[in-house]
Design a protein around this motif. Structure first.
Motif, PDB file in Angstrom:
ATOM      1  N   LEU A 184    -107.062   1.301  -4.225  1.00 35.66           N
ATOM      2  CA  LEU A 184    -107.721   1.827  -3.028  1.00 35.66           C
ATOM      3  C   LEU A 184    -107.884   3.342  -2.994  1.00 35.66           C
ATOM      4  N   HIS A 185    -107.214   4.058  -3.888  1.00 38.30           N
ATOM      5  CA  HIS A 185    -107.228   5.534  -3.834  1.00 38.30           C
ATOM      6  C   HIS A 185    -107.460   6.092  -5.234  1.00 38.30           C
ATOM      7  N   SER A 186    -108.635   6.709  -5.436  1.00 36.09           N
ATOM      8  CA  SER A 186    -108.933   7.269  -6.757  1.00 36.09           C
ATOM      9  C   SER A 186    -109.947   8.400  -6.635  1.00 36.09           C
ATOM     10  N   HIS A 187    -109.893   9.275  -7.617  1.00 33.11           N
ATOM     11  CA  HIS A 187    -110.866  10.380  -7.665  1.00 33.11           C
ATOM     12  C   HIS A 187    -111.789  10.155  -8.858  1.00 33.11           C
ATOM     13  N   ILE A 188    -112.438   8.994  -8.839  1.00 32.13           N
ATOM     14  CA  ILE A 188    -113.324   8.647  -9.968  1.00 32.13           C
ATOM     15  C   ILE A 188    -114.716   9.258  -9.832  1.00 32.13           C
TER      16      ILE A 188
ATOM     17  N   SER B 290    -103.469   4.194  -7.306  1.00 33.46           N
ATOM     18  CA  SER B 290    -103.230   5.117  -8.424  1.00 33.46           C
ATOM     19  C   SER B 290    -103.401   6.587  -8.056  1.00 33.46           C
ATOM     20  N   ASP B 291    -104.291   6.909  -7.111  1.00 34.22           N
ATOM     21  CA  ASP B 291    -104.660   8.311  -6.850  1.00 34.22           C
ATOM     22  C   ASP B 291    -105.053   8.968  -8.170  1.00 34.22           C
ATOM     23  N   SER B 292    -105.737   8.200  -9.027  1.00 38.93           N
ATOM     24  CA  SER B 292    -106.034   8.704 -10.375  1.00 38.93           C
ATOM     25  C   SER B 292    -107.075   9.822 -10.320  1.00 38.93           C
ATOM     26  N   HIS B 293    -106.868  10.809 -11.216  1.00 36.40           N
ATOM     27  CA  HIS B 293    -107.725  11.998 -11.243  1.00 36.40           C
ATOM     28  C   HIS B 293    -108.505  12.150 -12.539  1.00 36.40           C
ATOM     29  N   SER B 294    -108.102  11.449 -13.584  1.00 38.09           N
ATOM     30  CA  SER B 294    -108.791  11.546 -14.874  1.00 38.09           C
ATOM     31  C   SER B 294    -108.364  10.334 -15.695  1.00 38.09           C
TER      32      SER B 294
ATOM     33  N   GLY C  22    -112.979   7.769   1.228  1.00 39.70           N
ATOM     34  CA  GLY C  22    -112.609   9.171   1.164  1.00 39.70           C
ATOM     35  C   GLY C  22    -111.126   9.326   1.424  1.00 39.70           C
ATOM     36  N   GLU C  23    -110.616  10.482   1.020  1.00 43.70           N
ATOM     37  CA  GLU C  23    -109.244  10.870   1.359  1.00 43.70           C
ATOM     38  C   GLU C  23    -109.408  12.060   2.291  1.00 43.70           C
ATOM     39  N   ILE C  24    -109.080  11.852   3.542  1.00 43.64           N
ATOM     40  CA  ILE C  24    -109.456  12.825   4.572  1.00 43.64           C
ATOM     41  C   ILE C  24    -108.246  13.664   4.979  1.00 43.64           C
TER      42      ILE C  24
ATOM     43  N   ALA D 189    -101.845   8.583   2.915  1.00 40.74           N
ATOM     44  CA  ALA D 189    -101.730   8.704   1.459  1.00 40.74           C
ATOM     45  C   ALA D 189    -100.391   9.330   1.075  1.00 40.74           C
ATOM     46  N   HIS D 190     -99.875   8.891  -0.039  1.00 35.96           N
ATOM     47  CA  HIS D 190     -98.666   9.408  -0.707  1.00 35.96           C
ATOM     48  C   HIS D 190     -97.584   9.991   0.211  1.00 35.96           C
ATOM     49  N   PRO D 191     -96.958   9.158   1.039  1.00 37.67           N
ATOM     50  CA  PRO D 191     -95.858   9.651   1.893  1.00 37.67           C
ATOM     51  C   PRO D 191     -94.713  10.248   1.082  1.00 37.67           C
TER      52      PRO D 191
ATOM     53  N   PRO E  69    -113.035  10.591  -2.697  1.00 39.64           N
ATOM     54  CA  PRO E  69    -113.037  12.048  -2.851  1.00 39.64           C
ATOM     55  C   PRO E  69    -112.423  12.721  -1.615  1.00 39.64           C
ATOM     56  N   HIS E  70    -111.950  13.936  -1.819  1.00 38.15           N
ATOM     57  CA  HIS E  70    -111.359  14.702  -0.708  1.00 38.15           C
ATOM     58  C   HIS E  70    -112.426  15.086   0.315  1.00 38.15           C
ATOM     59  N   PHE E  71    -112.128  14.869   1.581  1.00 41.50           N
ATOM     60  CA  PHE E  71    -112.971  15.386   2.668  1.00 41.50           C
ATOM     61  C   PHE E  71    -112.128  16.263   3.587  1.00 41.50           C
TER      62      PHE E  71
HETATM   63 FE   LIG Z   1    -105.945  11.683  -3.715  1.00 39.89          FE
END
Ligand SMILES: [Fe+2]
Length: 239
Positions: A4-8, A193-197, A79-81, A135-137, A41-43
């Protein structure tokens, strides 16, 4: 599994740089057993100036390539707000995106201090009908230090998403232990994952799933990587 959480999305924040990186992230996820991913993506972040129009354009481009290359991955947009005081108003103006255009939103806080406006912002979001997934507590000082904050979140109906690689120890023993405790206490709703790459906080949930099985057993672990995230993304509600 649904991540549910990725920066693809490429060329938009600190995630994928080029569309080839996005595609490689998708392939890595699929090889790991992920069937669906949400691009978040970050908002409203102080670090990145991301417009929803750009996010939609990157998303469309990525979905087209995923289809062309026959990568068996379903991709959603969200989005990740960042929780600014006006977060509810910005959502209303369309300056930030909910998960899959629904009523659930992924929210992040600054790591070192929970801002004084957070309770009011949360109230406004919930009054507007949004369900909040934090996200990520495990990264927040207020969570590390214990105290009332976690119980407050639960009492206010905030859902929690821990990071897969934090649970497996990539961020060190402290975060791993904290993730484990959050799971044992039944506070976690989603592992993502909050994957970034393709390699840094890489896509994939299977290692974290296996770790979760050891802590909460297979049926709860399955809920955290599939049923809950899918419910949130498709219906704005837990499984
Ligand atoms: Fe993130």
């Amino acid at each position: 599994m649904l991540d549910l959480h990725s920066h693809i999305l490429f060329d938009i924040d600190d995630g994928a740089r080029r569309i080839e990186d996005s595609l490689e992230m998708c392939r890595v996820a699929v090889r790991d057993g992920v069937q669906a991913m949400v691009a978040t993506p970050h908002f409203l972040s102080p670090l990145f100036d991301v417009s929803p129009d750009t996010a939609r354009a990157r998303f469309e481009a990525l979905v087209a390539r995923v289809r062309d290359e026959e990568i068996p991955l379903e991709v959603f947009l969200g989005g990740e707000i960042y929780c600014i005081p006006e977060i509810a108003a910005r959502l209303r103006d369309g300056q930030a995106l909910a998960l899959n255009g629904g009523r659930a939103i992924l929210v992040e806080l600054p790591y070192e201090i929970v801002p004084a406006h957070f309770p009011q912002a949360l109230f406004e979001l919930q009054s507007a009908g949004y369900r909040v997934l934090l996200a990520h507590p495990e990264r927040y000082a207020e969570v590390r230090e214990g105290g009332r904050f976690l119980d407050d979140l639960r009492d206010r109906g905030v859902m929690l998403q821990i990071t897969a690689s934090a649970l497996t120890g990539e961020f060190g023993p402290q975060e791993k232990k904290l993730c484990r405790r959050l799971l044992e206490e039944g506070r976690v709703h989603v592992i993502a994952s909050d994957s970034h790459s393709p390699t840094r906080r890489a896509p994939g949930l299977s290692d974290a799933y296996r770790e979760a099985v050891r802590i909460v057993g297979p049926s709860d672990a399955e809920r955290l990587v599939e049923a809950n995230p899918r419910g949130i993304v498709e219906r704005g509600a837990l499984a």
